[in-house]
Design a protein around this motif. Structure first.
Motif, PDB file in Angstrom:
ATOM      1  N   TRP A 166       0.830  -1.198   0.000  1.00 56.74           N
ATOM      2  CA  TRP A 166       0.000   0.000   0.000  1.00 56.74           C
ATOM      3  C   TRP A 166       0.868   1.253   0.000  1.00 56.74           C
ATOM      4  CZ3 TRP A 166      -5.226   0.268  -0.542  1.00 56.74           C
ATOM      5  CH2 TRP A 166      -5.957  -0.911  -0.343  1.00 56.74           C
ATOM      6  N   TRP A 167       0.378   2.295  -0.703  1.00 59.05           N
ATOM      7  CA  TRP A 167       1.054   3.590  -0.742  1.00 59.05           C
ATOM      8  C   TRP A 167       0.017   4.693  -0.509  1.00 59.05           C
ATOM      9  CZ3 TRP A 167       6.383   3.667  -2.125  1.00 59.05           C
ATOM     10  CH2 TRP A 167       6.878   2.438  -2.565  1.00 59.05           C
ATOM     11  N   HIS A 168       0.438   5.737   0.201  1.00 63.39           N
ATOM     12  CA  HIS A 168      -0.416   6.905   0.416  1.00 63.39           C
ATOM     13  C   HIS A 168       0.382   8.147   0.070  1.00 63.39           C
ATOM     14  CE1 HIS A 168      -2.308   9.965   3.351  1.00 63.39           C
ATOM     15  NE2 HIS A 168      -3.025   9.944   2.238  1.00 63.39           N
TER      16      HIS A 168
ATOM     17  N   ALA B 143      -1.428   3.356  10.260  1.00 65.06           N
ATOM     18  CA  ALA B 143      -1.859   2.319   9.324  1.00 65.06           C
ATOM     19  C   ALA B 143      -1.829   0.941   9.975  1.00 65.06           C
ATOM     20  CB  ALA B 143      -0.969   2.329   8.088  1.00 65.06           C
TER      21      ALA B 143
ATOM     22  N   TYR C  92      -6.857   2.872   8.096  1.00 57.38           N
ATOM     23  CA  TYR C  92      -6.044   4.087   8.246  1.00 57.38           C
ATOM     24  C   TYR C  92      -6.811   5.083   9.096  1.00 57.38           C
ATOM     25  CZ  TYR C  92      -2.284   7.220   6.785  1.00 57.38           C
ATOM     26  OH  TYR C  92      -1.173   8.025   6.759  1.00 57.38           O
TER      27      TYR C  92
ATOM     28  N   SER D 149      -4.232  10.318  -2.374  1.00 61.60           N
ATOM     29  CA  SER D 149      -4.241   9.207  -3.317  1.00 61.60           C
ATOM     30  C   SER D 149      -3.657   7.957  -2.669  1.00 61.60           C
ATOM     31  CB  SER D 149      -3.429   9.568  -4.565  1.00 61.60           C
ATOM     32  OG  SER D 149      -3.319   8.469  -5.440  1.00 61.60           O
ATOM     33  N   TYR D 150      -4.360   6.837  -2.808  1.00 64.99           N
ATOM     34  CA  TYR D 150      -3.903   5.546  -2.285  1.00 64.99           C
ATOM     35  C   TYR D 150      -3.672   4.594  -3.455  1.00 64.99           C
ATOM     36  CZ  TYR D 150      -5.285   7.016   2.421  1.00 64.99           C
ATOM     37  OH  TYR D 150      -5.396   7.686   3.621  1.00 64.99           O
TER      38      TYR D 150
ATOM     39  N   CYS E  81      -2.723   0.378  -4.215  1.00 68.16           N
ATOM     40  CA  CYS E  81      -2.351  -0.974  -3.818  1.00 68.16           C
ATOM     41  C   CYS E  81      -1.628  -1.596  -5.005  1.00 68.16           C
ATOM     42  CB  CYS E  81      -3.553  -1.806  -3.388  1.00 68.16           C
ATOM     43  SG  CYS E  81      -4.666  -2.311  -4.694  1.00 68.16           S
TER      44      CYS E  81
ATOM     45  N   TYR F 204      -5.562   2.410  -8.128  1.00 72.30           N
ATOM     46  CA  TYR F 204      -5.593   3.687  -7.426  1.00 72.30           C
ATOM     47  C   TYR F 204      -6.977   3.932  -6.824  1.00 72.30           C
ATOM     48  CZ  TYR F 204      -1.393   4.607 -10.196  1.00 72.30           C
ATOM     49  OH  TYR F 204      -0.161   4.534 -10.781  1.00 72.30           O
TER      50      TYR F 204
END
Length: 274
Positions: free
Chosen positions: A188-190, A203, A220, A230-231, A233, A241
Motif C-alpha cells: 500500500w502507498w499513500h 496504518a 487508516y 491518493s492511495y 495498492c 488507485y
C-alpha cells in the motif's frame, strides 16, 4: 531440387528438432498481465542481414507447458512468420518489426508481438526464434504469460465536511489468481509514501486468502486532512488507485458566492450612475 528448396527443407528439419528440444533447454521468462489489458512481448536478435532474417512466433497452451507426461507431445501453434500472420482469423494479434544498425556487419532485429485484451486462453508459453541462413542455427527466447486481476474496494471515499478529530477508513485490495501455489505480495502507498505497520502508526494492514484470491485490507486512522489523498495498492506489476477526498461545504460555498455576486452587482450599478 534447387538451392532454395534444399534450404527450406533443411530449415524445416532444424525447426522441428529445435522445437522438440526447446522447452527442456530454456527457462522461460515470466510475464504477468491483467485480464482485459493489452500486452506486448518482444524479442531481439543480432543478425547479419535483415533481408534474409527469418523470425517465427509460436504459442503453447499453459496446460501443455506444465505437463510432465513423457508420452504427451505438446502442440506448438504457429502465430507469425516474420510479418505474415499464420492465424488470420485471430484479429487480436499484431506484429511489429524494427531494425537497428549495430556496426558495418550486423544489425539488431527486434520483433514485437502485441495481444489485445488478453483472456484466459492467451495464457501459456510464447516462443520467438530467429534463423540465420548462413549458419543454419536457431536463437530462442521463451516467455511464459500468466494472467491475474487486481481490484480495489471501494472505488472512492468522501469524508464528510463536518467531520473533525480522528477519522478511520477501510480499503480492500483483492488479487485474483486462478493458479494455485503461487505467492503474492500486496503493498500500500499513500501520497507516494509506503504504508506498513512498522513505518506508520496510523496504518494497520491485515491479510487474508482463499483458494484463488489474496486480500489485503488497510485500516487508516487520523485527522481528515491527513487521511485525504491518493492511495495505491500494488502487486508487481499490477497497480490500482483510489482517491480519498474531503467533501466541500456546499452551504458555505453558497454564502460566499452570494456575497460575491452582491458585491459585483453593487460595483456595476455604481459604474452606471457615474
Amino acid at each position: 531440387m534447387n538451392f532454395y528448396q534444399r534450404f527450406v527443407l533443411i530449415w524445416l528439419l532444424c525447426l522441428l528438432i529445435d522445437i522438440i528440444n526447446a522447452t527442456g533447454r530454456l527457462q522461460p521468462k515470466r510475464v504477468t498481465a491483467e485480464h482485459g489489458s493489452d500486452l506486448s512481448l518482444s524479442c531481439t536478435f543480432q543478425e547479419e542481414d535483415s533481408d534474409k532474417t527469418i523470425v517465427q512466433w509460436l504459442y503453447q497452451n499453459l496446460t501443455d507447458f506444465h505437463s510432465n507426461s513423457r508420452t504427451h507431445k505438446p502442440y506448438w501453434r504457429p502465430l507469425f512468420l516474420n510479418a505474415q500472420s499464420l492465424t488470420p482469423t485471430e484479429t487480436r494479434y499484431s506484429i511489429q518489426q524494427k531494425v537497428q544498425q549495430i556496426n558495418d556487419s550486423s544489425i539488431a532485429y527486434s520483433t514485437i508481438l502485441t495481444l489485445a485484451k488478453v483472456t484466459d486462453s492467451d495464457e501459456g508459453l510464447y516462443m520467438c526464434k530467429s534463423l540465420s541462413p548462413k549458419t543454419i542455427q536457431m536463437a530462442y527466447q521463451q516467455i511464459c504469460l500468466l494472467l491475474e486481476s487486481l481490484d480495489i474496494n471501494p472505488k472512492q471515499v468522501i469524508i464528510p465536511a463536518d467531520e473533525s478529530g480522528q477519522y478511520s477508513i477501510r480499503l480492500s485490495c483483492i488479487l485474483t489468481d486462478h493458479h494455485t501455489g503461487r505467492r503474492h505480495e500486496i503493498h500500500w502507498w499513500h501520497n507516494n509514501k509506503r504504508l506498513g505497520a512498522n513505518s506508520n502508526r496510523h496504518a494497520r494492514i491485515t491479510k487474508n486468502s482463499t483458494q484463488h484470491s489474496f486480500i489485503s485490507t488497510l485500516f487508516y486512522t487520523g485527522e481528515p486532512a491527513h487521511i485525504a489523498g491518493s492511495y495505491v495498492c500494488e502487486s508487481d506489476p499490477l497497480r490500482k488507485y483510489i482517491s480519498v477526498e474531503l467533501e466541500s461545504n456546499n452551504s458555505t460555498d453558497l454564502i460566499v458566492s452570494s456575497y460575491l455576486f452582491l458585491a459585483l452587482g453593487i460595483f456595476f450599478s455604481r459604474l452606471l450612475f457615474l
